[in-house]
Design a protein around this motif. Sequence first.
Motif, PDB file in Angstrom:
ATOM      1  N   GLU A   3       0.847  -1.189   0.000  1.00  0.00           N
ATOM      2  CA  GLU A   3       0.000   0.000   0.000  1.00  0.00           C
ATOM      3  C   GLU A   3       0.883   1.239   0.000  1.00  0.00           C
ATOM      4  O   GLU A   3       1.930   1.263   0.609  1.00  0.00           O
ATOM      5  N   GLY A   4       0.381   2.242  -0.672  1.00  0.00           N
ATOM      6  CA  GLY A   4       1.082   3.531  -0.657  1.00  0.00           C
ATOM      7  C   GLY A   4       2.394   3.520  -1.390  1.00  0.00           C
ATOM      8  O   GLY A   4       3.325   4.188  -1.005  1.00  0.00           O
ATOM      9  N   LYS A   5       2.450   2.744  -2.484  1.00  0.00           N
ATOM     10  CA  LYS A   5       3.727   2.668  -3.177  1.00  0.00           C
ATOM     11  C   LYS A   5       4.043   3.949  -3.931  1.00  0.00           C
ATOM     12  O   LYS A   5       5.152   4.124  -4.407  1.00  0.00           O
ATOM     13  N   GLU A   6       3.044   4.845  -4.012  1.00  0.00           N
ATOM     14  CA  GLU A   6       3.313   6.109  -4.704  1.00  0.00           C
ATOM     15  C   GLU A   6       3.956   7.119  -3.753  1.00  0.00           C
ATOM     16  O   GLU A   6       4.368   8.189  -4.169  1.00  0.00           O
ATOM     17  N   THR A   7       4.040   6.776  -2.473  1.00  0.00           N
ATOM     18  CA  THR A   7       4.681   7.661  -1.506  1.00  0.00           C
ATOM     19  C   THR A   7       6.099   7.982  -1.948  1.00  0.00           C
ATOM     20  O   THR A   7       6.857   7.098  -2.297  1.00  0.00           O
ATOM     21  N   GLU A   8       6.425   9.270  -1.888  1.00  0.00           N
ATOM     22  CA  GLU A   8       7.734   9.646  -2.397  1.00  0.00           C
ATOM     23  C   GLU A   8       8.716   9.925  -1.278  1.00  0.00           C
ATOM     24  O   GLU A   8       8.348  10.456  -0.238  1.00  0.00           O
ATOM     25  N   LEU A   9       9.939   9.541  -1.494  1.00  0.00           N
ATOM     26  CA  LEU A   9      10.974   9.919  -0.538  1.00  0.00           C
ATOM     27  C   LEU A   9      12.319  10.060  -1.238  1.00  0.00           C
ATOM     28  O   LEU A   9      12.490   9.650  -2.376  1.00  0.00           O
ATOM     29  N   ASP A  10      13.210  10.673  -0.510  1.00  0.00           N
ATOM     30  CA  ASP A  10      14.526  10.983  -1.036  1.00  0.00           C
ATOM     31  C   ASP A  10      15.208   9.736  -1.591  1.00  0.00           C
ATOM     32  O   ASP A  10      15.185   8.682  -0.973  1.00  0.00           O
ATOM     33  N   ARG A  11      15.840   9.886  -2.736  1.00  0.00           N
ATOM     34  CA  ARG A  11      16.376   8.681  -3.375  1.00  0.00           C
ATOM     35  C   ARG A  11      17.521   8.054  -2.584  1.00  0.00           C
ATOM     36  O   ARG A  11      17.720   6.855  -2.627  1.00  0.00           O
ATOM     37  N   THR A  12      18.248   8.879  -1.862  1.00  0.00           N
ATOM     38  CA  THR A  12      19.306   8.283  -1.056  1.00  0.00           C
ATOM     39  C   THR A  12      18.688   7.410   0.038  1.00  0.00           C
ATOM     40  O   THR A  12      19.228   6.361   0.382  1.00  0.00           O
ATOM     41  N   LEU A  13      17.547   7.869   0.542  1.00  0.00           N
ATOM     42  CA  LEU A  13      16.870   7.088   1.577  1.00  0.00           C
ATOM     43  C   LEU A  13      16.394   5.757   1.031  1.00  0.00           C
ATOM     44  O   LEU A  13      16.459   4.736   1.710  1.00  0.00           O
ATOM     45  N   ILE A  14      15.913   5.790  -0.196  1.00  0.00           N
ATOM     46  CA  ILE A  14      15.391   4.565  -0.781  1.00  0.00           C
ATOM     47  C   ILE A  14      16.454   3.484  -0.765  1.00  0.00           C
ATOM     48  O   ILE A  14      16.207   2.341  -0.386  1.00  0.00           O
ATOM     49  N   GLU A  15      17.679   3.872  -1.122  1.00  0.00           N
ATOM     50  CA  GLU A  15      18.749   2.886  -1.105  1.00  0.00           C
ATOM     51  C   GLU A  15      19.005   2.388   0.316  1.00  0.00           C
ATOM     52  O   GLU A  15      19.206   1.213   0.553  1.00  0.00           O
ATOM     53  N   GLU A  16      18.987   3.343   1.233  1.00  0.00           N
ATOM     54  CA  GLU A  16      19.395   3.013   2.594  1.00  0.00           C
ATOM     55  C   GLU A  16      18.391   2.134   3.335  1.00  0.00           C
ATOM     56  O   GLU A  16      18.760   1.352   4.190  1.00  0.00           O
ATOM     57  N   ILE A  17      17.099   2.319   3.042  1.00  0.00           N
ATOM     58  CA  ILE A  17      16.148   1.538   3.827  1.00  0.00           C
ATOM     59  C   ILE A  17      15.859   0.194   3.187  1.00  0.00           C
ATOM     60  O   ILE A  17      15.152  -0.618   3.756  1.00  0.00           O
ATOM     61  N   SER A  18      16.431  -0.010   2.022  1.00  0.00           N
ATOM     62  CA  SER A  18      16.187  -1.267   1.350  1.00  0.00           C
ATOM     63  C   SER A  18      16.602  -2.457   2.211  1.00  0.00           C
ATOM     64  O   SER A  18      15.830  -3.387   2.433  1.00  0.00           O
ATOM     65  N   ASP A  19      17.808  -2.410   2.751  1.00  0.00           N
ATOM     66  CA  ASP A  19      18.302  -3.529   3.554  1.00  0.00           C
ATOM     67  C   ASP A  19      17.450  -3.802   4.780  1.00  0.00           C
ATOM     68  O   ASP A  19      17.032  -4.944   4.992  1.00  0.00           O
ATOM     69  N   PRO A  20      17.177  -2.787   5.587  1.00  0.00           N
ATOM     70  CA  PRO A  20      16.336  -3.066   6.760  1.00  0.00           C
ATOM     71  C   PRO A  20      14.991  -3.677   6.382  1.00  0.00           C
ATOM     72  O   PRO A  20      14.543  -4.634   7.027  1.00  0.00           O
ATOM     73  N   LEU A  21      14.394  -3.155   5.336  1.00  0.00           N
ATOM     74  CA  LEU A  21      13.080  -3.676   4.957  1.00  0.00           C
ATOM     75  C   LEU A  21      13.183  -5.136   4.527  1.00  0.00           C
ATOM     76  O   LEU A  21      12.332  -5.953   4.869  1.00  0.00           O
ATOM     77  N   ILE A  22      14.235  -5.438   3.796  1.00  0.00           N
ATOM     78  CA  ILE A  22      14.404  -6.826   3.359  1.00  0.00           C
ATOM     79  C   ILE A  22      14.517  -7.741   4.566  1.00  0.00           C
ATOM     80  O   ILE A  22      13.886  -8.789   4.632  1.00  0.00           O
ATOM     81  N   HIS A  23      15.287  -7.314   5.565  1.00  0.00           N
ATOM     82  CA  HIS A  23      15.457  -8.150   6.741  1.00  0.00           C
ATOM     83  C   HIS A  23      14.144  -8.348   7.482  1.00  0.00           C
ATOM     84  O   HIS A  23      13.822  -9.445   7.923  1.00  0.00           O
TER      85      HIS A  23
END
Lengths: 860, 141
Positions: free
Chosen positions: A403-423
Motif C-alpha cells: 500500500e502507498g507505493k506512490e509515496t515519495e521519498l529521497d532517493r538516497t533514503l530509498i537505497e538506505e532503507i532497502s536492507d532493513p526492509l528486506i530483513h
Amino acid sequence: MNEFHNATYLGVFLDEMEEQLQCLDAALLTLESDSGKEETIQTIFRAAHTLKGSSAVMGFQRLNELTHQMESVFDLIRNGQLKVTSELLNILFDCVDYIKQLRQSILGGEMTEGETEPLLKRLEAVRDLPVLPSESCEQEVSREENKETFTSSIAFNEVQKDQIQSALINGYDAMAIYVQLSKEAAMKYVRAKLVHINLQELGEVVVCSPELELLETDEQFNGTIVYILITQEIQKVILHSLNQVSQIDSVNIVAITDQNLDTIRIVRDALVIETTKAEVEVSETGRSESKVEGRVESKVQVTQTVRVDVERLEGLLNLVGELIIDNTRLRSIRAKLTEHFKDNGDVAILNDISNHLSTVVADLQEGMMKTRMLPIEHLFGRFPRMVRDLAQKANKEIELIIEGKETELDRTLIEEISDPLIHILRNSADHGLELPDERAKLGKSRKGTIILRASHQGNMIVITIADDGKGIDVEKVKEMAVRKGFVTEEEVNQMTDKELTFLIFRSGVSTANQVTDLSGRGVGMDIVKSHIEKLNGVIDIETVPNEGTVFTIKLPLTLAIIRSLLVKFGTSTFAIPLVNVIEIFRLQVADIRLVQGKEVCMFRDQVLPLVRLHNKLNVQEDTEQNKDRLFVVIVGVADKRVCLIVDQTIGNHEIVIKPLGSYIGNVPFIAGSTILGDGYVAHILDVGSIAREVGSYYEKKVLDAREEAQLESRNKKYVTFQLADMKFGIAISKMKEIVPVPEIHSLVSAAPNVLGMINLRGLLLPVYDLRRRLGMENIETSAKSRILICEVSGHEVGLMVDEVTEVSRLSEAELEEAPDHVLRNSDFLEAIYKKEQQFILLLNLEKMLNLEYSKKKEAG
Amino acid sequence: MTVISEQYIVSRLGNERHAFNIRDINEIIKMEFITEVPNSKPYIKGVINLRGKIVPVVSMCRRFGIPETPIGKLSRIVVVQYQNEATGIIVDAVEKVTSFDDIQPPVDTNEPNGTQFMDGIGQSVDGLVGILNIDRLFGEG
C-alpha cells in the motif's frame, strides 16, 4: 571485456538495467499468477530485448548471450510453443538474479561477468523440449516450403483482420508479399528494411513477419519475409518497386480476399505462426491506422524523464536552502519594520512582497525536494519477487499486499532503507508466518498476509510491515538473550514485554529454532537497527501472540532540509530533528530518581534515562529559571529512547542542515549546523550519538530503577506529620513540596476549613486547616509549622500541619483498614499503619478535600 | 630570502604584529556573533554565519597559547582559504597592507609567541613583523 565499457554510458546503462530488471521481475510474477497473458509476455519480451541490445552495445558479451537466450524462450512462450511452467519460471528468475548480480558487481567496479554457462544450458534444455514443435524446426520446414512455393503464411489477429477487411470493403487491395532474400545477402535486416520502406510508399504494411527488429540479431533467419500490404497499386508496380532492392531472390504476391483471409488464417493456425508477434510489430512500428496507434498509447506508459546528476540537484537544493534562510530573516526584519512604521505604505508593500516570496520559496523548496524524490515503488517493486522466493523456499503461502507505493521519498533514503526492509520482510515470512497447515489448525486462512505500507506523516515517512503470523515469542527472546549473556535471568524477569521484544535488535538473538537459508542467525535485526540509526529514524515493534507483528519505521523525508524543534540549553540554541522528538513533557524535580548515580525518570510506564547535556555541550545551566519543573524532551533513535532536560523549548522550524566543515571535523553530540532566522548559527544535536552514549549504561539502569519501582509499589513512601499528638501520613506521590508558613491572606467568605490563600511564587493556593477539618482545636502557628503543597484531584492545595516529622517507607504488610469507629468520618482515612511503637493515620486527601469542594458548591 | 613584490596584510595581536600573505586572504570582516562548538579543538572559537555559509573561526590567542585579548571595536576576523575551505581567525586589529624589504628566518624560541607558525620575520618601518604560515597556523599541532 573490451573497450566498449564506456564510463560515460555505463551509468545510463546501469540505470536502464535496473528499470528493465524491475520490469522483468514484476512481469514474471504476473506471468506466474496468470500465465500467458499476452500483454505481460510482450512486456517481458520488450524488457529482455532492450537488455540484450544495451548489453551488446556496452560489450557485455555473456549478458548479451544470456538475454538473447531468454528472449528466445520468451519468444517461444509468446508463440504458444512453450508452456509456462513453474520450472521454467524458476530458471527465468535465476537468470534475472544473475543479471542483478552482474549489475551489482558492475556498480562495485568489477567488470568481469560471471559464469553464464549453467544458466544457458538450462535455458537451452527448456527450449529443446517445447510442448509444441520448436521454432528452429518449424522454420526449417517453412524454409523448405518457401524455396519452392512461397506458401509460408501468416495469421492475423482480430485488429489486423478488421483492418484488412475494412480495407477490402473500401476498395483497397490486400496482398501478402513473400520476399526471399538471397542467401548470401550480407545485411538481411537492411534489405528487409528497404523492402519495408518501398512497400510503405505504395500502401500500408499491416503485418511484417518475422518482425524486422528481430532480424537484426537472429542468426537463424532464413531470408523469407512476409509483408501484408494494403494498397491501391497493382502487383506490377509493387514488383517493379521491389526490384530496385538488390539481393532479392524472388518475390511472390498473393492477393488476399475476404475468402482467403480466413483460410490463410486457418492454415496459419495449423502451422502455428506467431499470432501475437504480428500484433506487436504493428504497434511498435506504430505507423498504421489511428486505431492501432491508440493501442500503443494505452500499452506503453512512457513518462518523459531527464537524467540529471544528483550533484547538480544538491547544488540547487543548497541554493534553495540559502533562500529559505534569507526569507526567514526577511520576515523577521519585516515584522520589526511593521511595528515601527505601521502607517507607512511602503511597509505594507514590503509585507505583500515578503508574503508572496514566502509562498514562492515554499513552493520552490517543495519542488526541489520532489526532484530528489522517487516513489517508494522503486523499492517496493523488488519485494513481491523476494517474498515469492521466500514463500517457495519455506513452503509457505504468502500474500504480500503493498500500500502507498506512490509515496515519495529521497532517493538516497530509498537505497538506505532497502536492507532493513528486506530483513524485516524475511523475518516476517520466515519466522512470523506459520506453515499453511499450522495456520489452518489455528483457524487462520492458509495463506499468510504481509502488508507493506508507506505513508507520509508530516515531515516523516512512515513504513509499516505487518504480518498476521504468530507474533514474536517473548519467552524465546528471553531465553536467547539470557543464553547469549546479554542479560541475566533476573533482569529479564523484570523487563516488560515491550522491552523484551526490543531485545531482538541485539546481535545474535533470534527466535528461529534453526538457522535456515533465509534467516535465523540473529544478525538481521541488528542490521535493521544500525541502518535506521544511521538515518536518524525510529523503529517500533508491536506484537500480539498469534495475531502478528507490526514493525513501524519512521524516517525523515529528506536529509537536507528538516523540521526541527529548537530548544535552549542555557543561552545557546540547539535544534533537534523533529523526527526524533517523541514527546515533550514537564517533569517535577521530585520525580527524578537516582539509580547508580545516574538520573532516570518514569514516564508512561517506561524508565527512561535523563540526560543533562549542559556539561557535555559546555553551556551554563540556566539558574534563574524555576527549577521545580523541568522541560524534558524525549528523543528516540531506532530502538532507544532518552530524555533530554532542556531549559526552554522555542518551537518548530524548517532548518537547512549545513556541515561544520572538515576543519572542525566531527564533534561529539553535534550532527551539523544551521542558520536561524536571526542569522545566528545553531547546532543540530546528534540524537543518535547521545542515545548511544547514554544507552550503553542505560540497560543496567532500567533494571535497577524497575527494582526500585517494584519495591516502592510494595513499600510506598509517606510524608508523616504531626497534628496535636497524632501522627498522620500522606503518600509522597501526592506531595509537591513542603514550605514554611508564609503570609496567609484571609478570604472574605472562605469556607470554615480554608485558612486563606498563599502566594507561592506567583501561584495562588488555598490553604486548608487540617486541625479544624479533623475536629481538633485551633492553635497558633509555630516555627515548626509547615504547609504541605499537595495535588488533590488535579488541584494544588496547601495543608497546614504542626510539624513534618519524616519521610518513611511504610510496608504494606503493616497497613490496616481504618475501623469505622476511630474517627467521626472514617472516609478520611485510607489506612492505619501500626508497627511497634508507631501509629500513623494515612489520610485520604481526595475524600477529605473533595468533600470540601462539594460543600463549597452547595454553599455557592 | 628577498621577496619584495609580495604584499602582506599586517594584523595586530596585543603588542605583536603579524603578516598574512595577501594571496591567502579571502576577506576581512568585522566581528560577528560566534556560536561556540562544544567539544571541538580547543583553539576553535566557534562558527559564524558568513553570508549563508558556516565558517569556523580560530582564536589566534588560543592558538599561540597566550591569554585571550578582549574583543574590541577594532577586532576583525581574517577569513583565509585553508584547504579549500573558508576559515576565519580573530585578530585584535588589521593595520595595513605592506611589503617587506627583508625577510629573516624566524628565531627559535621556546616562548609561546607563535614562532612555530611563522615563515619568517619581515622588517618594516614599524619594526619586526612575524609572517604567518597559513598551513601551520590552521593545521594540526
